[in-house]
Scaffold this motif. Structure first.
Motif, PDB file in Angstrom:
ATOM      1  N   ARG A  24       0.821  -1.201   0.000  1.00 25.22           N
ATOM      2  CA  ARG A  24       0.000   0.000   0.000  1.00 25.22           C
ATOM      3  C   ARG A  24       0.857   1.254   0.000  1.00 25.22           C
ATOM      4  O   ARG A  24       1.980   1.265   0.516  1.00 25.22           O
ATOM      5  N   VAL A  25       0.300   2.294  -0.605  1.00 21.46           N
ATOM      6  CA  VAL A  25       0.924   3.617  -0.614  1.00 21.46           C
ATOM      7  C   VAL A  25      -0.161   4.635  -0.281  1.00 21.46           C
ATOM      8  O   VAL A  25      -1.181   4.709  -0.969  1.00 21.46           O
ATOM      9  N   TYR A  26       0.045   5.391   0.778  1.00 13.57           N
ATOM     10  CA  TYR A  26      -0.888   6.446   1.171  1.00 13.57           C
ATOM     11  C   TYR A  26      -0.162   7.783   1.102  1.00 13.57           C
ATOM     12  O   TYR A  26       0.895   7.961   1.706  1.00 13.57           O
ATOM     13  N   LEU A  27      -0.744   8.730   0.376  1.00 15.15           N
ATOM     14  CA  LEU A  27      -0.143  10.051   0.215  1.00 15.15           C
ATOM     15  C   LEU A  27      -1.178  11.122   0.518  1.00 15.15           C
ATOM     16  O   LEU A  27      -2.289  11.087  -0.023  1.00 15.15           O
ATOM     17  N   THR A  28      -0.840  12.052   1.389  1.00 13.49           N
ATOM     18  CA  THR A  28      -1.649  13.257   1.574  1.00 13.49           C
ATOM     19  C   THR A  28      -0.738  14.461   1.473  1.00 13.49           C
ATOM     20  O   THR A  28       0.372  14.463   2.023  1.00 13.49           O
ATOM     21  N   THR A  29      -1.178  15.474   0.745  1.00 11.03           N
ATOM     22  CA  THR A  29      -0.356  16.660   0.557  1.00 11.03           C
ATOM     23  C   THR A  29      -1.249  17.862   0.302  1.00 11.03           C
ATOM     24  O   THR A  29      -2.369  17.717  -0.221  1.00 11.03           O
ATOM     25  N   TYR A  30      -0.758  19.022   0.690  1.00  7.87           N
ATOM     26  CA  TYR A  30      -1.515  20.240   0.448  1.00  7.87           C
ATOM     27  C   TYR A  30      -1.414  20.645  -1.019  1.00  7.87           C
ATOM     28  O   TYR A  30      -2.413  20.942  -1.669  1.00  7.87           O
ATOM     29  N   VAL A  88      -3.310   2.044  -3.529  1.00  8.68           N
ATOM     30  CA  VAL A  88      -2.830   3.420  -3.524  1.00  8.68           C
ATOM     31  C   VAL A  88      -3.999   4.352  -3.203  1.00  8.68           C
ATOM     32  O   VAL A  88      -5.059   4.271  -3.842  1.00  8.68           O
ATOM     33  N   LYS A  89      -3.804   5.210  -2.216  1.00  3.01           N
ATOM     34  CA  LYS A  89      -4.788   6.224  -1.855  1.00  3.01           C
ATOM     35  C   LYS A  89      -4.081   7.576  -1.809  1.00  3.01           C
ATOM     36  O   LYS A  89      -3.038   7.710  -1.162  1.00  3.01           O
ATOM     37  N   VAL A  90      -4.654   8.555  -2.486  1.00  8.68           N
ATOM     38  CA  VAL A  90      -4.074   9.902  -2.517  1.00  8.68           C
ATOM     39  C   VAL A  90      -5.127  10.894  -2.060  1.00  8.68           C
ATOM     40  O   VAL A  90      -6.256  10.902  -2.574  1.00  8.68           O
ATOM     41  N   LEU A  91      -4.761  11.731  -1.099  1.00  9.94           N
ATOM     42  CA  LEU A  91      -5.649  12.765  -0.584  1.00  9.94           C
ATOM     43  C   LEU A  91      -5.017  14.125  -0.845  1.00  9.94           C
ATOM     44  O   LEU A  91      -3.934  14.420  -0.343  1.00  9.94           O
ATOM     45  N   VAL A  92      -5.672  14.928  -1.678  1.00 11.17           N
ATOM     46  CA  VAL A  92      -5.172  16.270  -1.973  1.00 11.17           C
ATOM     47  C   VAL A  92      -6.155  17.289  -1.401  1.00 11.17           C
ATOM     48  O   VAL A  92      -7.363  17.034  -1.335  1.00 11.17           O
ATOM     49  N   ASP A  93      -5.643  18.416  -0.979  1.00  9.23           N
ATOM     50  CA  ASP A  93      -6.506  19.443  -0.422  1.00  9.23           C
ATOM     51  C   ASP A  93      -7.301  20.131  -1.526  1.00  9.23           C
ATOM     52  O   ASP A  93      -6.778  20.405  -2.612  1.00  9.23           O
ATOM     53  N   GLY A  94      -8.568  20.424  -1.241  1.00  8.26           N
ATOM     54  CA  GLY A  94      -9.442  21.012  -2.245  1.00  8.26           C
ATOM     55  C   GLY A  94      -9.046  22.400  -2.683  1.00  8.26           C
ATOM     56  O   GLY A  94      -9.354  22.813  -3.809  1.00  8.26           O
ATOM     57  N   ILE A  95      -8.387  23.156  -1.815  1.00  9.93           N
ATOM     58  CA  ILE A  95      -7.865  24.473  -2.191  1.00  9.93           C
ATOM     59  C   ILE A  95      -6.449  24.351  -2.716  1.00  9.93           C
ATOM     60  O   ILE A  95      -6.080  24.991  -3.708  1.00  9.93           O
ATOM     61  N   ASP A 135      -7.512   9.823 -14.126  1.00 14.61           N
ATOM     62  CA  ASP A 135      -7.306   9.323 -15.493  1.00 14.61           C
ATOM     63  C   ASP A 135      -6.410   8.087 -15.516  1.00 14.61           C
ATOM     64  O   ASP A 135      -6.510   7.256 -16.420  1.00 14.61           O
ATOM     65  N   LYS A 136      -5.536   7.979 -14.510  1.00 14.02           N
ATOM     66  CA  LYS A 136      -4.624   6.841 -14.436  1.00 14.02           C
ATOM     67  C   LYS A 136      -5.107   5.781 -13.437  1.00 14.02           C
ATOM     68  O   LYS A 136      -4.326   4.926 -13.004  1.00 14.02           O
ATOM     69  N   LYS A 137      -6.393   5.855 -13.068  1.00 16.78           N
ATOM     70  CA  LYS A 137      -7.028   4.840 -12.216  1.00 16.78           C
ATOM     71  C   LYS A 137      -6.452   4.806 -10.800  1.00 16.78           C
ATOM     72  O   LYS A 137      -6.472   3.775 -10.130  1.00 16.78           O
ATOM     73  N   VAL A 138      -5.943   5.930 -10.333  1.00 20.92           N
ATOM     74  CA  VAL A 138      -5.457   6.029  -8.956  1.00 20.92           C
ATOM     75  C   VAL A 138      -6.605   6.527  -8.079  1.00 20.92           C
ATOM     76  O   VAL A 138      -7.290   7.498  -8.425  1.00 20.92           O
ATOM     77  N   SER A 139      -6.821   5.883  -6.947  1.00 18.85           N
ATOM     78  CA  SER A 139      -7.873   6.299  -6.019  1.00 18.85           C
ATOM     79  C   SER A 139      -7.471   7.608  -5.355  1.00 18.85           C
ATOM     80  O   SER A 139      -6.488   7.674  -4.614  1.00 18.85           O
ATOM     81  N   VAL A 140      -8.246   8.661  -5.622  1.00 17.10           N
ATOM     82  CA  VAL A 140      -7.903   9.986  -5.126  1.00 17.10           C
ATOM     83  C   VAL A 140      -9.146  10.633  -4.527  1.00 17.10           C
ATOM     84  O   VAL A 140     -10.264  10.422  -4.996  1.00 17.10           O
ATOM     85  N   ASP A 152      -7.936  11.165   8.224  1.00 16.50           N
ATOM     86  CA  ASP A 152      -8.164  12.145   7.167  1.00 16.50           C
ATOM     87  C   ASP A 152      -8.957  11.536   6.017  1.00 16.50           C
ATOM     88  O   ASP A 152      -9.859  12.165   5.453  1.00 16.50           O
ATOM     89  N   TRP A 153      -8.612  10.307   5.638  1.00 18.99           N
ATOM     90  CA  TRP A 153      -9.310   9.642   4.533  1.00 18.99           C
ATOM     91  C   TRP A 153     -10.779   9.390   4.903  1.00 18.99           C
ATOM     92  O   TRP A 153     -11.678   9.580   4.079  1.00 18.99           O
ATOM     93  N   LEU A 154     -11.011   8.966   6.129  1.00 19.33           N
ATOM     94  CA  LEU A 154     -12.377   8.731   6.601  1.00 19.33           C
ATOM     95  C   LEU A 154     -13.184  10.025   6.566  1.00 19.33           C
ATOM     96  O   LEU A 154     -14.350  10.039   6.149  1.00 19.33           O
ATOM     97  N   MET A 155     -12.573  11.127   6.986  1.00 16.64           N
ATOM     98  CA  MET A 155     -13.267  12.415   7.007  1.00 16.64           C
ATOM     99  C   MET A 155     -13.603  12.885   5.597  1.00 16.64           C
ATOM    100  O   MET A 155     -14.667  13.451   5.349  1.00 16.64           O
ATOM    101  N   ALA A 156     -12.692  12.629   4.637  1.00 15.13           N
ATOM    102  CA  ALA A 156     -12.888  13.109   3.274  1.00 15.13           C
ATOM    103  C   ALA A 156     -13.825  12.221   2.469  1.00 15.13           C
ATOM    104  O   ALA A 156     -14.551  12.711   1.591  1.00 15.13           O
ATOM    105  N   THR A 157     -13.829  10.909   2.741  1.00 13.45           N
ATOM    106  CA  THR A 157     -14.552   9.964   1.875  1.00 13.45           C
ATOM    107  C   THR A 157     -15.624   9.154   2.586  1.00 13.45           C
ATOM    108  O   THR A 157     -16.498   8.587   1.923  1.00 13.45           O
TER     109      THR A 157
END
Length: 469
Positions: A134-140, A165-172, A187-192, A266-271
């Motif tokens: 697994r790879v988890y990434l969160t970034t502003y 793979v889970k990626v969390l990006v900030d909405g702003i 577009d590349k089938k990454v869960s974001v 963070d992932w639970l809060m966003a999704t």
């Protein structure tokens, strides 16, 4: 106007004004602010209560908690400080984080320091390349530039290999790129997922409550954290000089699990999706560095990071080193630094000479003379813009992470602070301070106080807005 009309207007004013005063008395902790709002609500007909309801209520914290309060339950009177079990570092600097968060130190870890993207990004990309589970990434900020697309491709390759793979990006934060990174990832089938993106339908126009954390967790084996976003600006390229300097860290050991839990929440809060959180680190690597994570956000009963920073400063006996891009300290933090200076503690604060947000530079210049008069050393670091967030206390303690020393980070954003107890890491970071200061200009108090009247007025006006910057 007849008596009935006067009485009706009086009742129309006293109703909202009475409720406003009730709310102020229960929820405003600053007595000066409370008294000012009460006077405005009573003596400014209609306008006083309306202004308070629009601007005086902390809706950021209220919304973040998303809880219905009982009429007389005051959250800040409840608190969440934790009693420490008998025999577990009951006193001193190691006890502070436990009292605030209830989280014990993770003892057996190793840490690597990376300066700038030229060093951090290759290590992060190699970890993604070697991932198996697994790879988890969160970034502003994840820019859709050259290095951003390199990360996106590496994440997509991991998906093809069967890695979760889970990626969390900030909405702003993702709006810093014309082409949204979330679209490229999808577009590349990454869960974001996007953290609280602004939208008209359903309405969500909040620019506060941003997820400012930067975490990369790979196979629960290695984690990267610090203040570094993902952007070409952090690199020295052939046709583009480095725009930003920054510091990032990798962690191996049991502490990786603690950082993973921050991502899960963070992932639970966003999704709304619950990720498996019972995976133990695969790594057999053991170091000797104790660490503790201090996650903070507007939904907490206490301002965890602000309280922790003030408390560790109060323990200093020899030195305090601070490096931050945005420095608008609270009155409490100013008092903590002044008290330390009066105890004879040597304090050095390193700020960027040219800030990417010019108004932040203006705002803090109205504050710095209070520190300079107590012989606190303040240095302006020449460009590139320094984005590092570092705090060293004496010869063992460091705090690193994503938080700036300003109201937005310490009250409005979701941030992560990491306490590190290590003489070696402390020595390395203080050496970085020495190097930065050798290339910086020390701020002279007389020069600051001799600013022209228009400049001083400008700085003072912007400083009044500091809680909202």
């Amino acid at each position: 106007m007849d008596k009935v009309s006067v009485l009706l207007l009086l009742v129309m004013h006293l109703g909202p004004a009475s409720y406003a005063v009730y709310h102020i008395l229960l929820y405003k902790r600053d007595t000066r602010s409370a008294l000012g709002w009460i006077m405005a609500c009573i003596f400014i007909p209609f306008g006083g209560p309306v202004t308070y309801f629009l601007f005086g209520i902390n809706r950021v914290r209220t919304r973040a908690r998303s809880l219905k309060r009982r009429l007389f339950k005051i959250r800040f009177e409840v608190g969440r400080a934790k009693p420490i079990p008998q025999g577990l570092y009951e006193k001193g600097i190691r006890a502070i984080g436990y009292h605030i968060t209830g989280t014990e130190l993770s003892l057996d870890n190793s840490i690597t320091i990376f300066h700038n993207g030229d060093n951090a990004y290759p290590a992060m990309l190699e970890a993604i390349k070697q991932s198996t589970d697994r790879v988890y990434l969160t970034t502003y900020i994840l820019k859709s530039d050259k290095i951003g697309k390199t990360f996106i491709d590496a994440l997509a390759d991991a998906v093809v290999r069967g890695v979760e793979v889970k990626v969390l990006v900030d909405g702003i934060g993702e709006l810093y790129s014309w082409t949204k990174p979330s679209k490229l990832l999808m577009d590349k089938k990454v869960s974001v997922a996007k953290f609280m993106p602004p939208s008209l339908f359903p309405p969500n126009i909040y620019i506060n409550m941003r997820n400012h954390r930067k975490l990369l967790i790979v196979d629960n084996d290695i984690a990267f954290a610090g203040g570094m976003n993902i952007s070409d600006d952090n690199m020295s390229l052939t046709n583009k000089p480095r725009q930003i300097t920054d510091t990032h860290f990798s962690f191996q050991g049991d502490f990786v699990n603690d950082l993973s839990k921050v991502f899960y929440e963070d992932w639970l809060m966003a999704t709304g999706e619950q990720l498996a959180s019972d995976i133990a680190p695969k790594s057999t690597h053991k170091g000797d560095t104790p660490c503790r994570v201090i996650p903070d956000g507007p939904g907490e009963e206490m301002d965890f990071l602000a309280l922790a920073i003030q408390a560790v400063i109060a323990t200093a006996t020899d030195s305090i080193e601070i490096m931050t891009p945005y420095f608008i300290p609270s009155r409490e933090l100013i008092s903590s630094l002044q008290s330390a200076a009066l105890r004879g503690v040597n304090i050095r604060i390193v700020l960027p000479a040219k800030n990417n947000l010019f108004y932040m530079h203006w705002a803090n210049r109205n504050i710095l003379s209070e520190l300079l008069q107590l012989k606190i050393e303040i240095y302006y670091q020449a460009p590139p813009f320094c984005h590092s967030k570092l705090l060293c206390i004496d010869d063992e303690y460091c705090m690193v992470g994503s938080a700036n020393l300003d109201p937005r980070s310490l009250r409005l954003n979701y941030e992560v602070g990491i306490e590190v107890f290590s003489k070696e890491i402390n020595r390395l970071i203080r050496a970085h301070f020495d190097d930065a200061i050798s290339k910086s200009t020390r701020l002279d108090r007389m020069k600051l106080e001799n600013r022209s009247i228009p400049i001083r007025l400008r700085d003072a006006v912007v400083s009044l807005l500091s809680p909202y910057l």
